[in-house]
Design a protein around this motif. Structure first.
Motif, PDB file in Angstrom:
ATOM      1  N   TYR A 265       0.833  -1.203   0.000  1.00  0.00           N
ATOM      2  CA  TYR A 265       0.000   0.000   0.000  1.00  0.00           C
ATOM      3  C   TYR A 265       0.869   1.256   0.000  1.00  0.00           C
ATOM      4  O   TYR A 265       0.545   2.250  -0.649  1.00  0.00           O
ATOM      5  CB  TYR A 265      -0.916   0.013   1.224  1.00  0.00           C
ATOM      6  N   LYS A 268       2.231   1.434  -3.407  1.00  0.00           N
ATOM      7  CA  LYS A 268       1.186   1.254  -4.415  1.00  0.00           C
ATOM      8  C   LYS A 268       1.630   0.228  -5.467  1.00  0.00           C
ATOM      9  O   LYS A 268       1.486   0.431  -6.678  1.00  0.00           O
ATOM     10  CB  LYS A 268       0.838   2.591  -5.094  1.00  0.00           C
ATOM     11  N   ILE A 270       1.035  -3.269  -6.895  1.00  0.00           N
ATOM     12  CA  ILE A 270       0.080  -4.374  -6.976  1.00  0.00           C
ATOM     13  C   ILE A 270       0.787  -5.719  -7.125  1.00  0.00           C
ATOM     14  O   ILE A 270       0.262  -6.757  -6.707  1.00  0.00           O
ATOM     15  CB  ILE A 270      -0.918  -4.152  -8.136  1.00  0.00           C
ATOM     16  N   TYR A 273       1.454  -6.955  -3.728  1.00  0.00           N
ATOM     17  CA  TYR A 273       0.179  -7.285  -3.080  1.00  0.00           C
ATOM     18  C   TYR A 273      -0.347  -8.628  -3.564  1.00  0.00           C
ATOM     19  O   TYR A 273      -0.769  -9.469  -2.754  1.00  0.00           O
ATOM     20  CB  TYR A 273      -0.830  -6.179  -3.374  1.00  0.00           C
ATOM     21  N   ILE A 323      -8.245  -7.581  -4.785  1.00  0.00           N
ATOM     22  CA  ILE A 323      -7.531  -6.868  -5.846  1.00  0.00           C
ATOM     23  C   ILE A 323      -8.292  -5.605  -6.257  1.00  0.00           C
ATOM     24  O   ILE A 323      -7.697  -4.533  -6.445  1.00  0.00           O
ATOM     25  CB  ILE A 323      -7.305  -7.776  -7.075  1.00  0.00           C
ATOM     26  N   LYS A 324      -9.608  -5.726  -6.383  1.00  0.00           N
ATOM     27  CA  LYS A 324     -10.427  -4.551  -6.748  1.00  0.00           C
ATOM     28  C   LYS A 324     -10.341  -3.465  -5.688  1.00  0.00           C
ATOM     29  O   LYS A 324     -10.198  -2.269  -6.003  1.00  0.00           O
ATOM     30  CB  LYS A 324     -11.886  -4.979  -6.947  1.00  0.00           C
ATOM     31  N   ASN A 325     -10.414  -3.861  -4.419  1.00  0.00           N
ATOM     32  CA  ASN A 325     -10.337  -2.885  -3.326  1.00  0.00           C
ATOM     33  C   ASN A 325      -8.970  -2.212  -3.296  1.00  0.00           C
ATOM     34  O   ASN A 325      -8.856  -1.006  -3.045  1.00  0.00           O
ATOM     35  CB  ASN A 325     -10.607  -3.569  -1.980  1.00  0.00           C
ATOM     36  N   PHE A 326      -7.929  -2.997  -3.571  1.00  0.00           N
ATOM     37  CA  PHE A 326      -6.580  -2.438  -3.586  1.00  0.00           C
ATOM     38  C   PHE A 326      -6.445  -1.386  -4.685  1.00  0.00           C
ATOM     39  O   PHE A 326      -5.909  -0.294  -4.445  1.00  0.00           O
ATOM     40  CB  PHE A 326      -5.558  -3.554  -3.807  1.00  0.00           C
ATOM     41  N   ASN A 327      -6.931  -1.693  -5.864  1.00  0.00           N
ATOM     42  CA  ASN A 327      -6.856  -0.739  -6.982  1.00  0.00           C
ATOM     43  C   ASN A 327      -7.637   0.533  -6.692  1.00  0.00           C
ATOM     44  O   ASN A 327      -7.200   1.640  -7.038  1.00  0.00           O
ATOM     45  CB  ASN A 327      -7.389  -1.395  -8.271  1.00  0.00           C
ATOM     46  N   LYS A 328      -8.783   0.388  -6.029  1.00  0.00           N
ATOM     47  CA  LYS A 328      -9.586   1.567  -5.684  1.00  0.00           C
ATOM     48  C   LYS A 328      -8.873   2.441  -4.653  1.00  0.00           C
ATOM     49  O   LYS A 328      -8.846   3.665  -4.760  1.00  0.00           O
ATOM     50  CB  LYS A 328     -10.938   1.123  -5.126  1.00  0.00           C
ATOM     51  N   ILE A 330      -5.580   2.613  -3.895  1.00  0.00           N
ATOM     52  CA  ILE A 330      -4.356   3.286  -4.336  1.00  0.00           C
ATOM     53  C   ILE A 330      -4.654   4.362  -5.393  1.00  0.00           C
ATOM     54  O   ILE A 330      -3.840   5.266  -5.607  1.00  0.00           O
ATOM     55  CB  ILE A 330      -3.315   2.276  -4.921  1.00  0.00           C
ATOM     56  N   ALA A 331      -5.826   4.234  -6.037  1.00  0.00           N
ATOM     57  CA  ALA A 331      -6.202   5.250  -7.029  1.00  0.00           C
ATOM     58  C   ALA A 331      -6.817   6.482  -6.368  1.00  0.00           C
ATOM     59  O   ALA A 331      -6.884   7.560  -6.966  1.00  0.00           O
ATOM     60  CB  ALA A 331      -7.191   4.658  -8.024  1.00  0.00           C
TER      61      ALA A 331
END
Length: 332
Positions: A265, A268, A270, A273, A323-328, A330-331
């Motif tokens: 995190y 950032k 992925i 992660y 994975i979706k939550n991580f992308n959201k 960090i964006a």
């Protein structure tokens, strides 16, 4: 693709993130159909280095009796000398921060010179035993040269060679395929060495961040550290010949997963992660199946058969959601 880009630009305009004038300029620029050859040229430069060094290796192998050892070593030495001379002459010198060179050719000449240096020293040791029975020196010296070149010329490709050489020096093959082939069961020392080396790489990244030394190398170091620690810990978990230290590997893997969860995190990243989740998932399954050995499934096997598919499907769903939550996040 053009339709998707146009729609995305319109949404930015509708959301008032860009002005009408900016929208027209973006549309006019895209209609010119200009594209960059930078990535393609760098790929071909990298490919040319690999082909060149591989060709030299094949040439040595096929003509070793005809050319002669001294001639081969002399040719290699001259090529290495010319490459390093050009690199040192045209480089900006050592800088603690990230260095961007005017010509991408310099980056790949450094890579070629480093690979040829490794070949030269390895060939010298194999043929003439220049370091005697101290075979580790034949690995350590190219490793030190690679580290120097990586930091002096700010080259991540060379740094990869250096870390791999360091791992080889302690008895580990650090390439992705060879990591899985290491016989950790034959010697527990390999397992401990891998975990220790991974820990050293993490400590070095922390220290480098404090002194602001090539902080952009951090992700590369941490990637190696993640794979080394995780694979060694999982191998330790599955080694039932040493049950007294089994919980130690559980703690190491859990600590590693927590650290890389936090650092992924922070950076950032992925890639860190995703691999952290995969290794943690494997470790959890090994832990659960180890516990299941003490349970008698004879009476509840039907329940087990029902639960198992649900467990794996649920794991896939949770993985995708993470994975979706991580992308959201960090964006944001």
């Amino acid at each position: 693709m053009k339709k998707f880009e146009g729609e995305a630009t319109k949404k930015l305009l509708e959301s008032k993130f860009i002005t009408e004038n900016q929208f027209e300029e973006i549309t006019a620029y895209r209609n010119r159909n200009i594209f960059s050859l930078h990535a393609e040229l760098k790929f071909f430069l990298y490919l040319s280095v690999l082909l060149f060094t591989s060709g030299i290796g094949i040439l040595i192998y096929q003509n070793i009796d005809t050319i002669g050892h001294i001639a081969i070593l002399s040719i290699l030495f001259i090529i290495i000398g010319v490459c390093f001379y050009y690199c040192f002459k045209n480089s900006k010198g050592f800088q603690k921060t990230e260095t961007i060179f005017d010509s991408p050719v310099l980056e790949y000449l450094v890579l070629a010179a480093t690979i040829l240096t490794c070949i030269f020293i390895g060939y010298l040791q194999f043929q003439y035993e220049a370091f005697g029975t101290h075979y580790g020196l034949a690995t350590l010296i190219p490793t030190l040269i690679s580290f120097f070149c990586a930091y002096y010329f700010d080259n991540k490709s060379v740094l990869t060679i250096a870390i791999t050489g360091l791992a080889a020096y302690v008895g580990i093959s650090a390439t992705p395929q060879d990591l899985l082939r290491n016989n950790f069961y034959a010697s527990q020392n390999l397992t401990y060495s891998a975990i220790l080396l991974g820990g050293i790489l993490i400590v070095w990244t922390i220290y480098s961040s404090k002194i602001a030394l090539k902080t952009h190398f951090k992700l590369l170091y941490l990637t190696f550290a993640l794979h080394l620690i995780s694979i060694a810990s999982i191998s330790g978990l599955t080694d039932y010949h040493n049950n007294s230290l089994w919980m130690l590997f559980v703690v190491v893997l859990a600590g590693s997963a927590y650290y890389f969860y936090k650092i992924s995190y922070e950076l950032k990243a992925i890639s860190l992660y995703v691999f952290m989740i995969i290794y943690a998932y494997i470790g959890i399954n090994v832990f659960l199946f180890s516990i299941c050995e003490y349970i008698d499934f004879f009476e509840i096997w039907e329940l087990f058969v029902i639960i198992l598919p649900v467990y794996f499907i649920g794991s896939i769903v949770i993985f995708i959601k993470l994975i979706k939550n991580f992308n959201k996040e960090i964006a944001a």
